[in-house]
Motif scaffolding. Sequence first.
Motif, PDB file in Angstrom:
ATOM      1  N   UNK A 139       0.842  -1.194   0.000  1.00  0.00           N
ATOM      2  CA  UNK A 139       0.000   0.000   0.000  1.00  0.00           C
ATOM      3  C   UNK A 139       0.879   1.246   0.000  1.00  0.00           C
ATOM      4  N   UNK A 140       0.317   2.343  -0.572  1.00  0.00           N
ATOM      5  CA  UNK A 140       0.957   3.663  -0.585  1.00  0.00           C
ATOM      6  C   UNK A 140       2.283   3.648  -1.340  1.00  0.00           C
ATOM      7  N   UNK A 141       2.371   2.825  -2.370  1.00  0.00           N
ATOM      8  CA  UNK A 141       3.582   2.770  -3.173  1.00  0.00           C
ATOM      9  C   UNK A 141       3.645   3.977  -4.111  1.00  0.00           C
ATOM     10  N   UNK A 142       4.811   4.425  -4.586  1.00  0.00           N
ATOM     11  CA  UNK A 142       6.105   3.736  -4.438  1.00  0.00           C
ATOM     12  C   UNK A 142       6.832   4.026  -3.135  1.00  0.00           C
ATOM     13  N   UNK A 143       6.402   5.042  -2.398  1.00  0.00           N
ATOM     14  CA  UNK A 143       7.139   5.359  -1.195  1.00  0.00           C
ATOM     15  C   UNK A 143       6.155   5.755  -0.108  1.00  0.00           C
ATOM     16  N   UNK A 144       6.115   5.076   1.036  1.00  0.00           N
ATOM     17  CA  UNK A 144       7.047   4.061   1.534  1.00  0.00           C
ATOM     18  C   UNK A 144       6.719   2.635   1.121  1.00  0.00           C
ATOM     19  N   UNK A 145       5.577   2.389   0.468  1.00  0.00           N
ATOM     20  CA  UNK A 145       5.237   1.058  -0.046  1.00  0.00           C
ATOM     21  C   UNK A 145       5.270   0.005   1.080  1.00  0.00           C
ATOM     22  N   UNK A 146       4.338   0.113   2.021  1.00  0.00           N
ATOM     23  CA  UNK A 146       4.275  -0.789   3.163  1.00  0.00           C
ATOM     24  C   UNK A 146       3.377  -1.975   2.825  1.00  0.00           C
ATOM     25  N   UNK A 147       3.847  -3.177   3.121  1.00  0.00           N
ATOM     26  CA  UNK A 147       3.024  -4.371   2.973  1.00  0.00           C
ATOM     27  C   UNK A 147       2.173  -4.504   4.233  1.00  0.00           C
ATOM     28  N   UNK A 148       0.864  -4.465   4.064  1.00  0.00           N
ATOM     29  CA  UNK A 148      -0.057  -4.498   5.190  1.00  0.00           C
ATOM     30  C   UNK A 148      -0.965  -5.710   5.108  1.00  0.00           C
ATOM     31  N   UNK A 149      -1.361  -6.265   6.293  1.00  0.00           N
ATOM     32  CA  UNK A 149      -0.949  -5.893   7.661  1.00  0.00           C
ATOM     33  C   UNK A 149       0.507  -6.265   7.915  1.00  0.00           C
ATOM     34  N   UNK A 150       1.059  -5.717   8.986  1.00  0.00           N
ATOM     35  CA  UNK A 150       2.471  -5.910   9.272  1.00  0.00           C
ATOM     36  C   UNK A 150       2.678  -6.275  10.725  1.00  0.00           C
ATOM     37  N   UNK A 151       3.811  -6.936  11.001  1.00  0.00           N
ATOM     38  CA  UNK A 151       4.138  -7.220  12.404  1.00  0.00           C
ATOM     39  C   UNK A 151       5.221  -6.301  12.935  1.00  0.00           C
ATOM     40  N   UNK A 152       5.874  -5.510  12.090  1.00  0.00           N
ATOM     41  CA  UNK A 152       6.913  -4.571  12.532  1.00  0.00           C
ATOM     42  C   UNK A 152       7.863  -5.215  13.548  1.00  0.00           C
ATOM     43  N   UNK A 153       7.965  -4.648  14.756  1.00  0.00           N
ATOM     44  CA  UNK A 153       8.954  -5.143  15.714  1.00  0.00           C
ATOM     45  C   UNK A 153       8.617  -6.529  16.262  1.00  0.00           C
ATOM     46  N   UNK A 154       7.386  -6.993  16.041  1.00  0.00           N
ATOM     47  CA  UNK A 154       6.995  -8.315  16.547  1.00  0.00           C
ATOM     48  C   UNK A 154       7.531  -9.460  15.682  1.00  0.00           C
ATOM     49  N   UNK A 155       8.367  -9.154  14.702  1.00  0.00           N
ATOM     50  CA  UNK A 155       8.985 -10.211  13.897  1.00  0.00           C
ATOM     51  C   UNK A 155       9.732 -11.206  14.780  1.00  0.00           C
ATOM     52  N   UNK A 156      10.302 -10.728  15.880  1.00  0.00           N
ATOM     53  CA  UNK A 156      11.022 -11.619  16.795  1.00  0.00           C
ATOM     54  C   UNK A 156      10.120 -12.755  17.276  1.00  0.00           C
ATOM     55  N   UNK A 157       8.868 -12.442  17.565  1.00  0.00           N
ATOM     56  CA  UNK A 157       7.923 -13.444  18.035  1.00  0.00           C
ATOM     57  C   UNK A 157       7.658 -14.477  16.939  1.00  0.00           C
ATOM     58  N   UNK A 158       7.495 -14.006  15.704  1.00  0.00           N
ATOM     59  CA  UNK A 158       7.251 -14.909  14.575  1.00  0.00           C
ATOM     60  C   UNK A 158       8.416 -15.875  14.402  1.00  0.00           C
ATOM     61  N   UNK A 159       9.615 -15.338  14.377  1.00  0.00           N
ATOM     62  CA  UNK A 159      10.797 -16.171  14.143  1.00  0.00           C
ATOM     63  C   UNK A 159      10.994 -17.170  15.278  1.00  0.00           C
ATOM     64  N   UNK A 160      10.786 -16.728  16.501  1.00  0.00           N
ATOM     65  CA  UNK A 160      10.958 -17.618  17.637  1.00  0.00           C
ATOM     66  C   UNK A 160       9.948 -18.764  17.585  1.00  0.00           C
ATOM     67  N   UNK A 161       8.725 -18.480  17.209  1.00  0.00           N
ATOM     68  CA  UNK A 161       7.716 -19.531  17.095  1.00  0.00           C
ATOM     69  C   UNK A 161       8.086 -20.518  15.985  1.00  0.00           C
TER      70      UNK A 161
END
Length: 396
Positions: A139-161
């Motif tokens: 969404x909102x491309x070309x800048x900042x072009x965010x893929x939504x929904x997002x986990x942002x800083x919660x990526x750590x939780x995803x990787x750990x799981x």
Amino acid sequence: MTTPQQFQSSDRRIDLDWVRILAFGLLIFYHIGMLYVSWGFHIKSVHRLTWMEPVMLFLNPWRLSLLFLVSGVATRFMLGKSSLASLAGARSARLLIPLIFGMLVIVPPQAYLQIVESLGHLAGFFDFYTRHYFAFGAQFCPKPCIVLPTWNHLWFVVYLWIYTMALIGVLALWPAGADRLGRKLADMLAGPRLLIVPCLLYAAWRLVLFPAFPSTHALFGDWYNHADHATAFLIGFLLARHEGIWRDVERQRWVALLAAAACFFAFILVRAGLFTPSPALKWAAASAYGCYQWLAIAAVLGFARRTFTADGPARRYLTDAIFPYYIVHQTAIIVIAHQLHGSGLSAGIEASIVIVGTALTCVATYEIVRRVAWVRPLFGLRAAPRTLRRVEQQPA
């Protein structure tokens, strides 16, 4: 003097609890620092404090890998008390419920304010949330072009799981794998090899994988980060019960610290552009970076084992509190920093407000959450609050 019995008598590793607490605390300050350095972040302050960048680089190579290593140790201790199926259920509840809640409630203000500051999106948060946040695409491309929904800083939780479930799958097929591989790894890392072998492995990841797969935290295709963090997770898991290795870590802490300082100094000199760039120099810098990662981790673990031997109420409180702190901290940082835009405050005053405001938000959130049984799982806590008995909870 720390005695081995202190660490063998219980699966509660006081030193690693403190390592986890301090690592998450550094993570919160690191994200505040991201407002002021030249690197990309969701929003930026008008102030640029380039002197902070060497400090951030000092923390960046090892802070997250250290957390994954501690999580690997905790997973091994949990496995000793439960079946694979119980472990899978407990970890899924502890990690996936906060992840889903965080993506639905905690993270959306971060993405919205990023759009506001990048594009001046004025339709309001409700419009953003209902029309864009659940687009399941860019969404909102070309800048900042965010893929939504997002986990942002919660990526750590995803990787750990993911790492935990993959490990459980392997152990379901090879039940003796944890003990057998743990013994082999402990033998391989005995003595000076404790500092040398993982150092070479991390240097290899930096040299081979990082150029082709730079960090994205997007799960798929993030192969450098997976190699880096999964290695730390497995080292922690496999060595958790090998007391001789932990004694070696403590014994070699000063060597690890001095070697880490030398590697970091070499990396910074190259990064500062003091030498003519060449392929050999880039190879040396990447190798120094990779070695610094492991040597810094080993130094932290060694000094923590020697220093953090006594329990107390602060450790017990923060062991539970730090995960809810982690869940809410980045949203607090971004919301507070956004409100201060255009205030004309100096960098020092602005940063102080962000730090204090974020700390108060974290503390207030935990104090509310821990008192409400149905809210507790949303922030990674057990549904039932602590009783007067000391019911301990292994760290994430």
